[in-house]
Design a protein around this motif. Structure first.
Motif, PDB file in Angstrom:
ATOM      1  N   LEU A  78      46.835  11.281  15.952  1.00  0.00           N
ATOM      2  CA  LEU A  78      46.508   9.893  16.272  1.00  0.00           C
ATOM      3  C   LEU A  78      46.673   8.954  15.071  1.00  0.00           C
ATOM      4  CD1 LEU A  78      43.286  10.350  18.449  1.00  0.00           C
ATOM      5  CD2 LEU A  78      45.580   9.757  19.242  1.00  0.00           C
TER       6      LEU A  78
ATOM      7  N   ARG B 103      38.593  10.714  19.542  1.00  0.00           N
ATOM      8  CA  ARG B 103      39.529   9.706  20.055  1.00  0.00           C
ATOM      9  C   ARG B 103      38.952   8.299  19.900  1.00  0.00           C
ATOM     10  NH1 ARG B 103      39.663   9.507  26.027  1.00  0.00           N
ATOM     11  NH2 ARG B 103      38.023   8.044  25.547  1.00  0.00           N
ATOM     12  N   ASN B 104      37.687   8.127  20.293  1.00  0.00           N
ATOM     13  CA  ASN B 104      37.055   6.805  20.197  1.00  0.00           C
ATOM     14  C   ASN B 104      36.981   6.329  18.751  1.00  0.00           C
ATOM     15  OD1 ASN B 104      36.782   6.789  22.960  1.00  0.00           O
ATOM     16  ND2 ASN B 104      34.626   7.384  22.934  1.00  0.00           N
TER      17      ASN B 104
ATOM     18  N   PHE C 208      40.487   5.332  17.596  1.00  0.00           N
ATOM     19  CA  PHE C 208      40.900   4.041  18.141  1.00  0.00           C
ATOM     20  C   PHE C 208      40.167   2.895  17.450  1.00  0.00           C
ATOM     21  CE2 PHE C 208      42.361   5.822  22.526  1.00  0.00           C
ATOM     22  CZ  PHE C 208      43.478   6.364  21.916  1.00  0.00           C
ATOM     23  N   ASP C 209      38.884   3.080  17.173  1.00  0.00           N
ATOM     24  CA  ASP C 209      38.136   2.048  16.440  1.00  0.00           C
ATOM     25  C   ASP C 209      38.729   1.842  15.050  1.00  0.00           C
ATOM     26  OD1 ASP C 209      36.441   1.703  18.585  1.00  0.00           O
ATOM     27  OD2 ASP C 209      34.777   2.850  17.718  1.00  0.00           O
TER      28      ASP C 209
ATOM     29  N   LYS D 275      42.038  -0.052  15.340  1.00  0.00           N
ATOM     30  CA  LYS D 275      41.793  -1.476  15.611  1.00  0.00           C
ATOM     31  C   LYS D 275      41.389  -2.194  14.318  1.00  0.00           C
ATOM     32  CE  LYS D 275      40.202  -0.908  20.343  1.00  0.00           C
ATOM     33  NZ  LYS D 275      38.999  -0.873  21.183  1.00  0.00           N
TER      34      LYS D 275
END
Length: 180
Positions: A38, A78-79, A82-83, A86
């Motif tokens: 990721l 994953r969360n 993604f944070d 961002k």
């Protein structure tokens, strides 16, 4: 999750640090690969895996052993990824905006300097020929009062008076011409 991982998870929930170390060793490599996929950043992926496991340890009492721990772990990773992405994107956008503002400010500064120079030139050109010549000989030519007096065949005192008046007129015109 097989029986041994279920029992390890139950022991972790009860605060068993050795069981937590086993759980960490079991999931570390797949979790790291997932984060690396990721984030594309080895160091950040390792930090994220460590951070998630710290949070799991801190929240161990709220873990439900009947649910799929693997899904829980990878959802957390994953969360968090993604944070992080961002935040990186926002940081890059802020940096880009800052650079654009700095470039714009530089252009405004150059324009402002050009305007000041034009105002100065206009003010100098509005002086009488004699005052303008005395001023330019003094400022651009670096000539002393005495040298200007000898060159123009006037008294040193006249040179001084003409320079004082010229500078006073320039100050007045430039103060009026330049924005506050």
């Amino acid at each position: 999750m097989n029986y041994s991982l279920e029992s390890i998870l139950c022991n972790v929930i009860q605060g068993d640090q050795a069981a937590f170390a086993k759980l960490y060793r079991h999931y570390r490599t797949p979790a790291l690969k997932f984060c690396l996929y990721l984030l594309k950043d080895q160091e950040e992926a390792e930090n994220m895996v460590h951070d998630v496991f710290i949070k799991i340890w801190e929240r161990r009492a709220s873990i439900n052993p009947d649910l799929n721990f693997s899904s829980y772990l990878f959802t957390c990773l994953r969360n968090m990824a993604f944070d992080y992405l961002k935040q990186v994107e926002k940081s890059q956008l802020l940096k880009q905006r800052y650079m654009e503002r700095m470039e714009s400010a530089h252009h405004e500064e150059v324009d402002d300097q050009e305007n000041r120079f034009k105002s100065l030139q206009t003010a100098i050109n509005s002086l009488s020929e004699k005052r303008k010549m005395i001023l330019l000989l003094n400022i651009e030519g670096g000539k002393s009062y005495q040298e200007i007096a000898e060159l123009l065949r006037i008294s040193k005192n006249t040179v001084k008076n003409q320079l004082v008046k010229a500078k006073q007129l320039l100050r007045e015109k430039l103060d009026y011409a330049l924005p506050a």
